[in-house]
Design a protein around this motif. Sequence first.
Motif, PDB file in Angstrom:
ATOM      1  N   ARG A  75      58.263  43.689  45.579  1.00 32.48           N
ATOM      2  CA  ARG A  75      57.171  44.654  45.349  1.00 32.48           C
ATOM      3  C   ARG A  75      56.386  44.307  44.094  1.00 32.48           C
ATOM      4  N   HIS A  76      57.064  43.671  43.127  1.00 33.21           N
ATOM      5  CA  HIS A  76      56.386  43.331  41.882  1.00 33.21           C
ATOM      6  C   HIS A  76      55.389  42.198  42.066  1.00 33.21           C
ATOM      7  N   GLY A  77      55.311  41.617  43.270  1.00 33.95           N
ATOM      8  CA  GLY A  77      54.336  40.576  43.538  1.00 33.95           C
ATOM      9  C   GLY A  77      53.113  41.057  44.273  1.00 33.95           C
ATOM     10  N   ARG A  78      53.028  42.389  44.514  1.00 36.90           N
ATOM     11  CA  ARG A  78      51.890  42.892  45.289  1.00 36.90           C
ATOM     12  C   ARG A  78      50.564  42.662  44.568  1.00 36.90           C
ATOM     13  N   GLN A  79      50.545  42.846  43.246  1.00 38.59           N
ATOM     14  CA  GLN A  79      49.292  42.618  42.511  1.00 38.59           C
ATOM     15  C   GLN A  79      48.865  41.152  42.603  1.00 38.59           C
ATOM     16  N   SER A  80      49.841  40.237  42.572  1.00 29.21           N
ATOM     17  CA  SER A  80      49.502  38.817  42.700  1.00 29.21           C
ATOM     18  C   SER A  80      48.901  38.523  44.066  1.00 29.21           C
ATOM     19  N   LEU A  81      49.497  39.116  45.119  1.00 31.73           N
ATOM     20  CA  LEU A  81      48.983  38.894  46.469  1.00 31.73           C
ATOM     21  C   LEU A  81      47.583  39.461  46.602  1.00 31.73           C
ATOM     22  N   ALA A  82      47.348  40.659  46.036  1.00 37.55           N
ATOM     23  CA  ALA A  82      46.007  41.270  46.108  1.00 37.55           C
ATOM     24  C   ALA A  82      44.990  40.410  45.370  1.00 37.55           C
ATOM     25  N   ARG A  83      45.375  39.880  44.247  1.00 32.05           N
ATOM     26  CA  ARG A  83      44.467  39.034  43.478  1.00 32.05           C
ATOM     27  C   ARG A  83      44.148  37.762  44.248  1.00 32.05           C
ATOM     28  N   PHE A  84      45.133  37.225  44.944  1.00 38.94           N
ATOM     29  CA  PHE A  84      44.935  36.018  45.739  1.00 38.94           C
ATOM     30  C   PHE A  84      43.976  36.278  46.897  1.00 38.94           C
ATOM     31  N   VAL A  85      44.136  37.419  47.554  1.00 37.38           N
ATOM     32  CA  VAL A  85      43.262  37.757  48.677  1.00 37.38           C
ATOM     33  C   VAL A  85      41.828  37.936  48.202  1.00 37.38           C
ATOM     34  N   ALA A  86      41.652  38.555  47.018  1.00 41.70           N
ATOM     35  CA  ALA A  86      40.306  38.777  46.487  1.00 41.70           C
ATOM     36  C   ALA A  86      39.631  37.481  46.073  1.00 41.70           C
ATOM     37  N   HIS A  87      40.438  36.467  45.650  1.00 41.22           N
ATOM     38  CA  HIS A  87      39.880  35.179  45.208  1.00 41.22           C
ATOM     39  C   HIS A  87      40.646  34.061  45.897  1.00 41.22           C
ATOM     40  N   PRO A  88      40.338  33.781  47.163  1.00 44.16           N
ATOM     41  CA  PRO A  88      41.131  32.820  47.947  1.00 44.16           C
ATOM     42  C   PRO A  88      40.983  31.376  47.485  1.00 44.16           C
ATOM     43  N   GLY A  89      39.974  31.033  46.670  1.00 46.50           N
ATOM     44  CA  GLY A  89      39.827  29.655  46.190  1.00 46.50           C
ATOM     45  C   GLY A  89      38.927  28.839  47.080  1.00 46.50           C
ATOM     46  N   ASP A  90      38.566  27.628  46.595  1.00 48.30           N
ATOM     47  CA  ASP A  90      37.684  26.738  47.352  1.00 48.30           C
ATOM     48  C   ASP A  90      38.433  26.085  48.499  1.00 48.30           C
ATOM     49  N   ILE A  99      48.970  33.902  36.437  1.00 50.97           N
ATOM     50  CA  ILE A  99      47.912  34.616  35.729  1.00 50.97           C
ATOM     51  C   ILE A  99      48.164  36.122  35.781  1.00 50.97           C
ATOM     52  N   GLN A 100      48.628  36.602  36.941  1.00 49.10           N
ATOM     53  CA  GLN A 100      48.880  38.037  37.077  1.00 49.10           C
ATOM     54  C   GLN A 100      50.012  38.492  36.159  1.00 49.10           C
ATOM     55  N   GLN A 101      51.038  37.658  36.009  1.00 45.53           N
ATOM     56  CA  GLN A 101      52.158  38.049  35.142  1.00 45.53           C
ATOM     57  C   GLN A 101      51.723  38.105  33.676  1.00 45.53           C
ATOM     58  N   LEU A 102      50.766  37.273  33.290  1.00 48.77           N
ATOM     59  CA  LEU A 102      50.233  37.360  31.934  1.00 48.77           C
ATOM     60  C   LEU A 102      49.511  38.690  31.726  1.00 48.77           C
ATOM     61  N   ASP A 103      48.776  39.134  32.764  1.00 43.04           N
ATOM     62  CA  ASP A 103      48.136  40.454  32.678  1.00 43.04           C
ATOM     63  C   ASP A 103      49.177  41.553  32.634  1.00 43.04           C
ATOM     64  N   ASN A 104      50.244  41.393  33.417  1.00 39.87           N
ATOM     65  CA  ASN A 104      51.301  42.411  33.415  1.00 39.87           C
ATOM     66  C   ASN A 104      51.929  42.560  32.030  1.00 39.87           C
ATOM     67  N   LEU A 105      52.046  41.476  31.302  1.00 41.50           N
ATOM     68  CA  LEU A 105      52.608  41.546  29.947  1.00 41.50           C
ATOM     69  C   LEU A 105      51.746  42.436  29.053  1.00 41.50           C
ATOM     70  N   ARG A 106      50.433  42.411  29.261  1.00 43.18           N
ATOM     71  CA  ARG A 106      49.545  43.216  28.420  1.00 43.18           C
ATOM     72  C   ARG A 106      49.681  44.708  28.701  1.00 43.18           C
ATOM     73  N   THR A 107      50.387  45.093  29.789  1.00 45.14           N
ATOM     74  CA  THR A 107      50.593  46.518  30.053  1.00 45.14           C
ATOM     75  C   THR A 107      51.647  47.131  29.128  1.00 45.14           C
ATOM     76  N   TYR A 108      52.396  46.278  28.417  1.00 44.76           N
ATOM     77  CA  TYR A 108      53.346  46.786  27.428  1.00 44.76           C
ATOM     78  C   TYR A 108      52.583  46.991  26.116  1.00 44.76           C
ATOM     79  N   PRO A 109      52.494  48.220  25.611  1.00 42.96           N
ATOM     80  CA  PRO A 109      51.657  48.502  24.434  1.00 42.96           C
ATOM     81  C   PRO A 109      51.998  47.626  23.225  1.00 42.96           C
ATOM     82  N   PHE A 110      53.278  47.411  22.946  1.00 39.94           N
ATOM     83  CA  PHE A 110      53.628  46.616  21.759  1.00 39.94           C
ATOM     84  C   PHE A 110      53.211  45.158  21.927  1.00 39.94           C
ATOM     85  N   VAL A 111      53.203  44.660  23.170  1.00 38.74           N
ATOM     86  CA  VAL A 111      52.724  43.297  23.415  1.00 38.74           C
ATOM     87  C   VAL A 111      51.223  43.238  23.242  1.00 38.74           C
ATOM     88  N   ASP A 112      50.518  44.173  23.825  1.00 40.01           N
ATOM     89  CA  ASP A 112      49.056  44.184  23.757  1.00 40.01           C
ATOM     90  C   ASP A 112      48.574  44.279  22.311  1.00 40.01           C
TER      91      ASP A 112
END
Length: 727
Positions: free
Chosen positions: A644-659, A675-688
């Motif tokens: 389930r933690h990969g759903r955001q990655s799959l959604a991002r892939f569908v939105a930008h399928p690549g050349d 790239i999505q996991q790097l964004d997920n890290l920013r959801t932790y306030p102390f990391v951000d």
Amino acid sequence: MLKHDVPASLVVFLVAVPLSLGIALASGAPPAAGLVAAVVGGVVAGALGGSVVQVSGPAAGLSLVVAELVDTYGWRATCGITLMAGVVQLLLGGLRVARAALGVSPAVVHGMLAGVGAVIALSQLHIVLGGTPQRSALENIVELPGQIARNHSHAVMAGTLTIAVLMAWSRIPRLKVVPAPLAALVVATVVATLLGWDLTRVDLGAGFSGLQGPLLPKGDWHAIAGAVLLVALLAGVESLLTCVASNRLHDGPRADLDRELTAQGAANLVSGALGGLPVAGVVVRTTTNVRAGARSRWSAVLHGVWVLLFTAAFAWMIALIPLEALAALLLFIGVQMVNLAHVRNLRGHREVPVYVVTMGGVVFIGLAEGVAIGLGLAALLALRRLAWVSVDVRDTGEGRRRVAVTGSLTFLGVPRLTEALAAVPPGAGVELDLHLDFMDNAAFEALHAWRLEHERGGGAVDVDEVHGDWYAAGVSGARMFPARIPPRHERWWLPWAYRRTARPPLPAGGHDAAVHPDVPMPDLLHGTREFQRRTAPLVRPLLHRMARGQTPSHLFVTCADSRIVPNIITASGPGDLFTVRNVGNFVPRAPSAPPDDSVAAAVEYAVTVLGVRTITVCGHSGCGAMAALLGEVPDLPALRSWLRHGRQSLARFVAHPGDEDDAGPLDRLCRVNVIQQLDNLRTYPFVDALVRSGDLELAGLYFDIGAARVHLLDRERFTPVPELSGG
């Protein structure tokens, strides 16, 4: 540049004049010949040489050779030999063989110089005592008691005064501006003149104009050719070794050895033609030159000019110097040439015997003979080291023995090998570690015969070769090429299935699969035993220092895939990476449901307690978790929940399928997931907060397994990590 080189050249000039006169005296040559060599060494070798700071001139190390040549052929013929030696050096420099001279053992060179120093000191001691040197060092030693017993008051006082000034001068810092040799000769000359001592004075004759040109030596041409080669090689080797040493004294351009050898050849050709002594690079003058602040070759050139001008204008001053004072100066220099610091340096490499034998040969037999004996002994010791082998047998418990054979296993080592193997009890299990860089046929047959006999008696032998498959090649009859191969020092990273032990063919009727040569090391226990035996001794000191705590610089989040080994792809070691591994290298978002405390706890601990400054998420090609997201998720409840933690990655892939010309969908998703996991890290306030303040950096990596290539990832770029250039 000249503001540094002019003062330095004056200092070197003040050192060169007395030394050149003393070396000419020890060589049995006219005093002016030493000054000619100083001028030519400075101007010609200094201008053309390969080192910007080396100073050349007459060398004390050649004085014995020159003295023998003068005694045998006469002075003018010796000049002819010097000229021909210069031609030989020019040819060798043109052939670019200068580096071959560095293959001469330093123990031989230092032993030769020490022997020359001892011979000089013994001969000049007789002059200081008012007598005449004998023809050999042994005769000088025999005659010394009688020489001491006689009364030579004025000569002894002049020599003692000169040595006293030399010893005291360097210990008074304020007096170091004036070189000690010059001060000693000036003091001795002034005192001797004022007190009217009855001493022998330097006879400079008509100065440079009194010197005569060279003549062809007469006699056995074999001996003459040998003399030419001896002068050329000794002067060349001493110059090149001094040249190499000069590189450690300054930060300027590195020396060109072939150019230096060519320059020495030109200098000897000119010096011989003008009636001067042989020329070589001199350590004392070179060191003085650097310490005086020289920056370029102009210092060496100008010092030669100053010698020329001084001799032309003030030759009358040189004629005032007592020969006994020059002899005392040479006595002092000769003693200093027996440098005990070299003995201490050679002791660690077990080369003191070469030094002592060379020195003794030079003192009691002759220079050429002593050098030849030293070279022979050095070669024998080198062969002995090349054939050295160590055989260590240890009891590892449970009836097993570990036999480690290290070195070059040749027929010379067979007696030691068989003696050690005879101590292994029949029927014991044996781990045979071969750390060999060579094995000849005699050694292989001895080792192989012992193994077959031991296994017939019920024992088991596991052979592990670390530095090449010498034993395996012997079993199969293959030829090892090249004869010596570099050690496989990185074989630890090979998977177990790729590490194989070399075993002999099955005996007739054998059926035990454990002795088949293609059976791999199959289990974790075997790997831990290998670690304990081979790696643990190397890393134990490092881990001992780290035992009280860790200070990693990176938090490394990567997949649980068995093909990803973080320490290999980052070339890191113990204590560098704080690592989190899970299926798909996911970092669940902070408000995820259900929450994942494991990854969050690792991130929190790494950032707040360990103080890491970088968090890296590393994905890889062909990730099974990404394949599950693209296709049917396996019927595994826990895995289905985790993905389930990969759903955001799959959604991002569908939105930008690549050349269309991009990689396949699976590898594109693998990269998008990072790239999505790097964004997920920013959801932790102390990391951000730390990222915003610049105290924490987030990085994305992607490992292409098939290409063994690491790429940097961000939202805009997909960049291969460049390889380091050079060695």
